[in-house]
Every structure is written in C-alpha cells, then in structure tokens.
Enzyme design. Structure first.
Site, PDB file in Angstrom:
ATOM      1  N   ARG A   1       4.900   0.208  -6.316  1.00 23.25           N
ATOM      2  CA  ARG A   1       4.978  -0.613  -5.107  1.00 23.25           C
ATOM      3  C   ARG A   1       3.931  -1.730  -5.099  1.00 23.25           C
ATOM      4  NH1 ARG A   1       7.502   2.185  -0.603  1.00 23.25           N
ATOM      5  NH2 ARG A   1       6.212   0.910   0.734  1.00 23.25           N
TER       6      ARG A   1
ATOM      7  N   TRP B   1      -3.216  -2.550  -1.364  1.00 31.96           N
ATOM      8  CA  TRP B   1      -2.869  -3.922  -1.764  1.00 31.96           C
ATOM      9  C   TRP B   1      -3.577  -4.797  -0.739  1.00 31.96           C
ATOM     10  CZ3 TRP B   1      -0.065  -8.248  -0.028  1.00 31.96           C
ATOM     11  CH2 TRP B   1       0.427  -9.111  -1.024  1.00 31.96           C
TER      12      TRP B   1
ATOM     13  N   LYS C   1       6.605  -3.931  -4.789  1.00 25.59           N
ATOM     14  CA  LYS C   1       8.030  -3.599  -4.742  1.00 25.59           C
ATOM     15  C   LYS C   1       8.579  -3.698  -3.332  1.00 25.59           C
ATOM     16  CE  LYS C   1      11.877  -2.166  -6.528  1.00 25.59           C
ATOM     17  NZ  LYS C   1      12.626  -3.214  -7.254  1.00 25.59           N
TER      18      LYS C   1
ATOM     19  N   LYS D   1      13.465 -14.486 -11.856  1.00 27.15           N
ATOM     20  CA  LYS D   1      13.107 -13.413 -12.803  1.00 27.15           C
ATOM     21  C   LYS D   1      12.099 -13.930 -13.824  1.00 27.15           C
ATOM     22  CE  LYS D   1      14.305 -10.202 -11.300  1.00 27.15           C
ATOM     23  NZ  LYS D   1      14.933 -10.398 -10.100  1.00 27.15           N
TER      24      LYS D   1
ATOM     25  N   ASN E   1      -1.506   1.953   6.003  1.00 32.19           N
ATOM     26  CA  ASN E   1      -0.688   0.828   5.530  1.00 32.19           C
ATOM     27  C   ASN E   1      -0.380  -0.040   6.742  1.00 32.19           C
ATOM     28  OD1 ASN E   1      -0.572   2.131   3.111  1.00 32.19           O
ATOM     29  ND2 ASN E   1       1.587   2.696   3.236  1.00 32.19           N
ATOM     30  N   GLY E   2      -0.346  -1.354   6.548  1.00 29.61           N
ATOM     31  CA  GLY E   2       0.001  -2.243   7.657  1.00 29.61           C
ATOM     32  C   GLY E   2      -1.164  -3.148   8.012  1.00 29.61           C
TER      33      GLY E   2
ATOM     34  N   CYS F   1       0.834  -1.205   0.000  1.00 35.85           N
ATOM     35  CA  CYS F   1       0.000   0.000   0.000  1.00 35.85           C
ATOM     36  C   CYS F   1       0.868   1.254   0.000  1.00 35.85           C
ATOM     37  CB  CYS F   1      -0.856   0.029   1.251  1.00 35.85           C
ATOM     38  SG  CYS F   1      -1.819  -1.443   1.487  1.00 35.85           S
TER      39      CYS F   1
ATOM     40  N   GLU G   1      18.433 -16.903  -9.281  1.00 37.71           N
ATOM     41  CA  GLU G   1      17.942 -15.570  -9.622  1.00 37.71           C
ATOM     42  C   GLU G   1      17.335 -15.549 -11.038  1.00 37.71           C
ATOM     43  OE1 GLU G   1      17.084 -12.972  -8.316  1.00 37.71           O
ATOM     44  OE2 GLU G   1      17.330 -11.314  -9.704  1.00 37.71           O
TER      45      GLU G   1
ATOM     46  N   HIS H   1      19.741 -35.997  -8.844  1.00 41.03           N
ATOM     47  CA  HIS H   1      19.038 -36.390  -7.616  1.00 41.03           C
ATOM     48  C   HIS H   1      17.541 -36.104  -7.711  1.00 41.03           C
ATOM     49  CE1 HIS H   1      22.865 -37.225  -5.775  1.00 41.03           C
ATOM     50  NE2 HIS H   1      23.296 -36.031  -6.149  1.00 41.03           N
TER      51      HIS H   1
ATOM     52  N   GLU I   1       8.596 -14.400 -12.150  1.00 40.01           N
ATOM     53  CA  GLU I   1       7.827 -13.219 -11.751  1.00 40.01           C
ATOM     54  C   GLU I   1       7.497 -12.295 -12.919  1.00 40.01           C
ATOM     55  OE1 GLU I   1       9.833 -10.677  -8.955  1.00 40.01           O
ATOM     56  OE2 GLU I   1      11.751 -10.941  -9.924  1.00 40.01           O
TER      57      GLU I   1
HETATM   58  C1  F6R Z   1      12.489 -10.037  -7.047  1.00 40.47           C
HETATM   59  C2  F6R Z   1      12.230  -9.064  -6.008  1.00 40.47           C
HETATM   60  C3  F6R Z   1      11.895  -9.544  -4.636  1.00 40.47           C
HETATM   61  C4  F6R Z   1      12.733  -8.764  -3.608  1.00 40.47           C
HETATM   62  C5  F6R Z   1      12.345  -9.162  -2.184  1.00 40.47           C
HETATM   63  C6  F6R Z   1      13.211  -8.464  -1.153  1.00 40.47           C
HETATM   64  O1  F6R Z   1      12.790  -9.421  -8.248  1.00 40.47           O
HETATM   65  O2  F6R Z   1      12.276  -7.897  -6.245  1.00 40.47           O
HETATM   66  O3  F6R Z   1      12.115 -10.919  -4.518  1.00 40.47           O
HETATM   67  O4  F6R Z   1      14.078  -9.037  -3.846  1.00 40.47           O
HETATM   68  O5  F6R Z   1      11.001  -8.847  -1.954  1.00 40.47           O
HETATM   69  O6  F6R Z   1      13.086  -7.095  -1.261  1.00 40.47           O
HETATM   70  P1  F6R Z   1      14.141  -6.106  -0.633  1.00 40.47           P
HETATM   71  O7  F6R Z   1      15.436  -6.316  -1.342  1.00 40.47           O
HETATM   72  O8  F6R Z   1      13.575  -4.745  -0.852  1.00 40.47           O
HETATM   73  O9  F6R Z   1      14.260  -6.458   0.826  1.00 40.47           O
END
Ligand code: F6R
Length: 607
Positions: A27, A73, A602, A484, A99-100, A2, A480, A503, A487
């Site tokens: 976000r 959100w 985000k 990517k 928010n929260g 949010c 990673e 395995h 997501e």
């Molecule tokens: C993936 C991504 C998330 C963040 C995770 C941690 O592309 O962006 O997996 O890496 O939510 O976020 P931070 O780094 O802000 O603690």
C-alpha cells in the site's frame, strides 16, 4: 497509504504483526513501528523497509500476546523514527496508531500544550494519543470515544493501554478498519490482506464506530453512544493469490493473470440466448437504471482511464449521454444531476478518498450511485446504492493492471445490459459477447510475446520522454500506457489523442523522442497512419501496436507489436497488455522498484 494491524490472542504477537505489516507493504509507506504489551512494554520504530523493523523485532521483542503495528506514509512531518507510529501519551501508558489526517490538530495541540502535555513528534497523530490520555478515567473505549468527538478529519486508529493488557480499541471515520475474529484471538487491520491468514470471519467497521477487541470477541458502539450489534461475515479470499509464485514481481504476475481476470469478470454474467448481460448486483436498481438517460463516471488514475473507455462504450451501445469526470474535480463542477442521472464510481481499492467524496456528493444530490469495485466489502462498495464487483482478485503491485482489464470488461457488460433494453440489436449484442469471450485466449497469445516486448524495452528504456497516441477507443489506452511508463519506469510520458498531435505536441518530436502509436485497422486507422507519417517526417522513432494481418505498417514504423483481430470496442482489452509489459520491462531494466514505485501508494485514502 498507511497501514494498521493489531492482534490480541494466545500467540506471540510479534510474528503476526510483522507478517501483517509485510502484507500491507504494497500500500506504500516510508517508516514503520510496533508495540507489544509485555513486561516491560516493547516499542520499536524505524525508517525505511519493514525488513529493517523486523530485524530489530526478532533480536529484541518479547513474546507478549497483544500488540499493534503500523506502516506510515508521511503527511505531517518527515519520515523519521520520532514521527513513526505508535505514538504514546505523556505517561507512556497508552500506545496509538493512526491512518488519516486530523484537520484540527493544531488547535487541539495548542490546548493540550497549555494543559501541560509534552509532544515528541511533528505528527497530527500524537495529538490523538494525548487527547485519549486527557479523556481517560479507567475505561479505554469511553476515553477513545470522548476524544474522537473533538476531532475533525479522518481516522482509522488502534489504541492499547497498559492497564488493559488484552484489550485493543479501534475506531474509524473515512479510513478503513476491518476486524478479524478467531476462536481465541481477535485482529484488526486497515486491509483484509493482513487478516486473511488468521481468520475468515470479518467485521467491517462503519464510520464513527468504536470497537473494543478482546481475544475471540468484540463489541461496537458509535461515537454518539449507541451500541451496535453486528455479526461477522465470511471472507471470500484466496490466500494463495497473495503470493508471487514463480514470478519475480507481483506486477508481472498480475499482468499474466489477466486472462483469468477477464474470465472471472464474465463468469455467469452473460445471457447468450438474449445477447444481454446479467449483473446480479444491479438487480435491485434495474428499473431506475434502465430508464436512466445520463451517466457520470467518477474515478481516479487508471480507473479514470477505464471511465474514459466507459464513455465510448456507453455512447456506442446505449443512447445515454455520458461524462467521465476526475473524482478529485467532481466537487468543483456545477453538475446538473437531473432526475435520471446515474453516477458510477470506479475503483480498484474501493477506498480512494476522492472517489468516495464524489460519490457522497452525488448521493447528497439525489443521484442513483453505482460502484464498480474490486475489493469486496470496501467503503465505496458499501456506500453505493448498488454495484458490480470486478472479481479481479487481490492486486498487490501498486500499479493497476488486471483490475483495469476487468473494469473494461464490466463496463462493456453494463453498457450491453442497458443497450439491449433500448436500440441495440440482438446481433450487435451477440457480436460484443463473442468478442469478449475470445479475449482471455487472445491475451494469452499476446503474453507469449513478452520476450519481444522485453527486447523493445531494451531498445527504448533509455529515452527521457515518450509519447503515446491513439484515437477513439484507443485514446484512453494511450493515456494508460503513458501513466504506466511514468509510474513504473519513471520515464516522462504523455498520452495524447492522436488528432491533437498537430495542435502542439508534434513540436517535441525529434530522433530522441519516441512515440508509441496504437494503430489498429479500425475506423480511425487511416488518420492514425497520417499521424505516424507526420512523426516520421520529423525523424521521430515509432513503435506501433497493430492487428495481426496488417502488413502495411512495416515500412512506416521502427518496431511493431501485433495483437489478434477483434471488435473495435473490445480491442482496448488487448492493446493495453503490451503497454503494461513495456512499462514493466523498462522499469526492471532501469532498476526501479516496480511493485512499489517511489512516492506511490496502492490505496490513496487522503484527498
Ligand atoms: C495507476 C494506479 C492509480 C490508481 C488510482 C485509483 O496504476 O494504480 O492511478 O488507479 O489511485 O485507485 P482506485 O482504482 O483504487 O480507486
């Protein structure tokens, strides 16, 4: 998650609030709303994009000079107009955004219903509006303070009341609120990106503080009624970096910004004559750090994979024992935080709730807690004993890209700093520094292959599943790369340590299940080639990333992406780039919303 933006000043609030909401869109959200104090007061809420709310606001909102707005959100109650914020009290005199999560909202609601309050939504937030109403006796800041004393959970809130047309009261616990103070206006937001065009003078609200904003001024008290005197700090923020420029998406722009992100991570942080790193943010704890024997890295998502890389680089360059732990699992471990343990929290946003909880737990147990954070002034940056900023610049695409390469750079510098005070030789230190300094230009070379990666995306984007494999330093990159693709393109992908193939996962391989193999000519090359042969024997398609002068893989794999030669420990900074591009182009070709993938946010401020 949010987002909150609030404004009181001498300009019509609607444009400022809508612009702020757009800055917060990255976000993650599913509905939004706005309140403008005017005569009559104006409230609008809508489901979906901020553009939908914006259309209504331009058609019907008055020019009132104070208001609050929110992107939601959903956590309690589905995304709907009734559940969107702002929420009001029974008398529709008080308007509140939040928010929260209010953990004891059911108990509070039961009591409020018994005393005659009527609820219009399924949210935990509406409880706060009624609670403040019940506590209100003419002073809004005091009413908010009294109400919040009854609340368990996390909150960042902004509240307005018709009796106080120029006043906004904000408060926080566990969810960020930043004040922006101009000459004739005051703002508040959950993220500095919503304030930055209006003022560079900000105040970071601390947990359990309640601030009262009026145009150009503010005052702060704590929940237990102590008055707080705090000045503003200047925001070091490049507004231009918040625009997409000529790039179609923020994600692509941020992938292309990686050469500069690595340059910024290195700038002023290398002492060539001693072959060591200089990290000003760690100077205050340097003595304890250089004596530390045990490092625990805590983080989530992409930052967790940076932490996995951190395990290899610290173990290579120092004699420390290193564990990398998912922040969300940290509390369930019985960790022996003995003397000399350092806990390092890695986070782009600096607001991730699980990482924050892990670092608080580590502090409670007496560990030295460090941060590696991108967002300056964020909660994790402020709550750690010391730390290093990654200086990647604002990252707006929901997927982490440039912040990851910055994190890898700084983890290498941190390991170099400690390693050089122990066994690591001058020559070995120099080799790492030389390799790091070549990275920005080497990434530029890789980015020139973007069209080639796009063609590969055209070939592979219709796969339902994808496997990514790598060993040692390339294992976190395999994870990673898979994250990517999941997501951004919504393709099911698994990252695996290549040695684990036999395995279990090799059972999945068939002609429709492609594998991306990270096959650099390093110490594990021959073993990765064996894994490639095993996949080939089962008719799996293989796309490999390898080093430029390797001419041997061509007849073993279907497709190749080349990266420049580098040190084995620095290679992840290069190999991750084509994997980011592959995910991006697959996402675009499949029509995904690559900057705002579904269901994601985000900054994950709930546990
Ligand atoms: C993936 C991504 C998330 C963040 C995770 C941690 O592309 O962006 O997996 O890496 O939510 O976020 P931070 O780094 O802000 O603690």
């Amino acid at each position: 998650m949010c987002g909150i933006v609030a404004y009181t000043g001498d300009q019509p609030a609607k444009g400022i609030l809508i612009e702020g909401l757009k800055r917060l869109e990255y976000r993650g959200y599913d509905s939004s709303g706005i309140f403008i104090l005017d005569s009559p007061p104006y409230l609008a809420r809508s489901v979906g994009k901020v553009a939908e709310l914006e259309r209504r606001v331009w058609n019907s909102a008055p020019d009132g000079v104070a208001g609050i707005a929110h992107t939601r959100w959903a956590t309690h109650g589905k995304p709907s107009e009734a559940n969107a914020h702002p929420h009001t009290d029974c008398g529709s005199k008080l308007f509140l955004v939040h928010n929260g999560i209010i953990e004891n909202y059911q108990l509070l609601k039961k009591h409020l219903v018994e005393t005659g309050h009527q609820f219009k939504s399924e949210t935990d937030t509406e409880v706060l509006a009624h609670l403040v109403e019940a506590c209100y006796q003419g002073n809004l800041q005091v009413a908010v303070q009294k109400a919040l004393l009854q609340v368990q959970g996390t909150f960042g809130i902004a509240v307005m009341h018709l009796d106080h047309p120029h006043t906004i009261v904000v408060a926080r616990r566990g969810s960020p609120i930043i004040l922006g103070i101009g000459e004739k206006a005051s703002l508040a937001a959950s993220d500095v990106s919503a304030l930055a065009q209006h003022t560079d003078q900000v105040v970071y609200l601390e947990d359990n503080e309640v601030a009262c904003l009026e145009p150009g001024k503010f005052s702060i008290i704590t929940l237990d009624n102590r008055s707080v005197s705090r000045g503003t700090t200047s925001l070091d923020w490049d507004i231009e970096s918040m625009d997409r420029g000529s790039f179609p998406h923020y994600m692509l722009k941020e992938i292309f910004e990686q050469p500069e992100a690595v340059e910024n991570a290195l700038r002023g942080r290398v002492n060539h004559s001693e072959a060591v790193a200089k990290l000003g943010g760690l100077e205050s704890v340097q003595e304890r750090l250089l004596q530390a024997r045990h490092l625990i890295i805590v983080s989530c998502g992409t930052s967790f994979y940076a932490g996995l890389f951190g395990r290899y680089i610290f173990e290579t360059l120092t004699d420390m024992t290193v564990e990398t732990e998912l922040a969300s699992e940290f509390r369930y471990r019985k960790l022996n935080l003995r003397q000399g343990t350092v806990v390092l929290a890695i986070s782009q946003s600096g607001e991730t709730a699980d990482t924050l909880a892990a670092l608080r737990e580590a502090k409670r147990k007496g560990a030295l807690v460090l941060g590696l954070v991108n967002v300056v002034g964020s909660t994790i940056a402020r709550e750690t004993h010391a730390g290093v900023y990654s200086h990647a610049g604002i990252e707006i695409g929901v997927a982490s890209t440039k912040s990851f390469t910055s994190q890898l750079t700084i983890l290498t510098l941190m390991a170099l700093l400690i390693g050089r005070s122990r066994d690591l030789s001058y020559e070995e230190g120099h080799e790492i520094i030389r390799a790091l300094e070549k990275v920005p230009d080497q990434i530029r070379e890789i980015l020139k292959q973007a069209n080639h990666v796009r063609e590969l995306a055209e070939k592979y984007c219709h796969a339902d599943h994808f496997l990514f494999i790598g060993r040692k330093y390339q294992y976190p990159i395999a994870l990673e790369g898979a994250l990517k693709l999941k997501e951004i393109a919504y393709i099911h992908a698994e990252g695996y340590a290549a040695g684990e193939m036999k395995h279990g996962p090799i059972a999945l391989i068939d002609p429709k299940f492609p594998t991306l193999a990270l096959a650099l000519e390093d110490g594990s090359y021959e073993r990765v080639v064996s894994n490639i042969q095993e996949i080939r024997a089962r008719e799996g398609q293989i796309l490999a990333v390898t080093t430029e002068r390797n001419t041997k893989l061509g007849n073993l794999v279907d497709d190749l992406i080349y990266i420049p030669e580098t040190h084995e420990a620095v290679a992840p900074l290069l190999t991750v780039v084509p994997l980011q591009l592959l995910a991006y182009y697959c996402g675009v070709l499949l029509g995904r919303d690559v900057d705002k993938p579904r269901n994601l946010a985000k900054s994950v401020t709930v546990e």
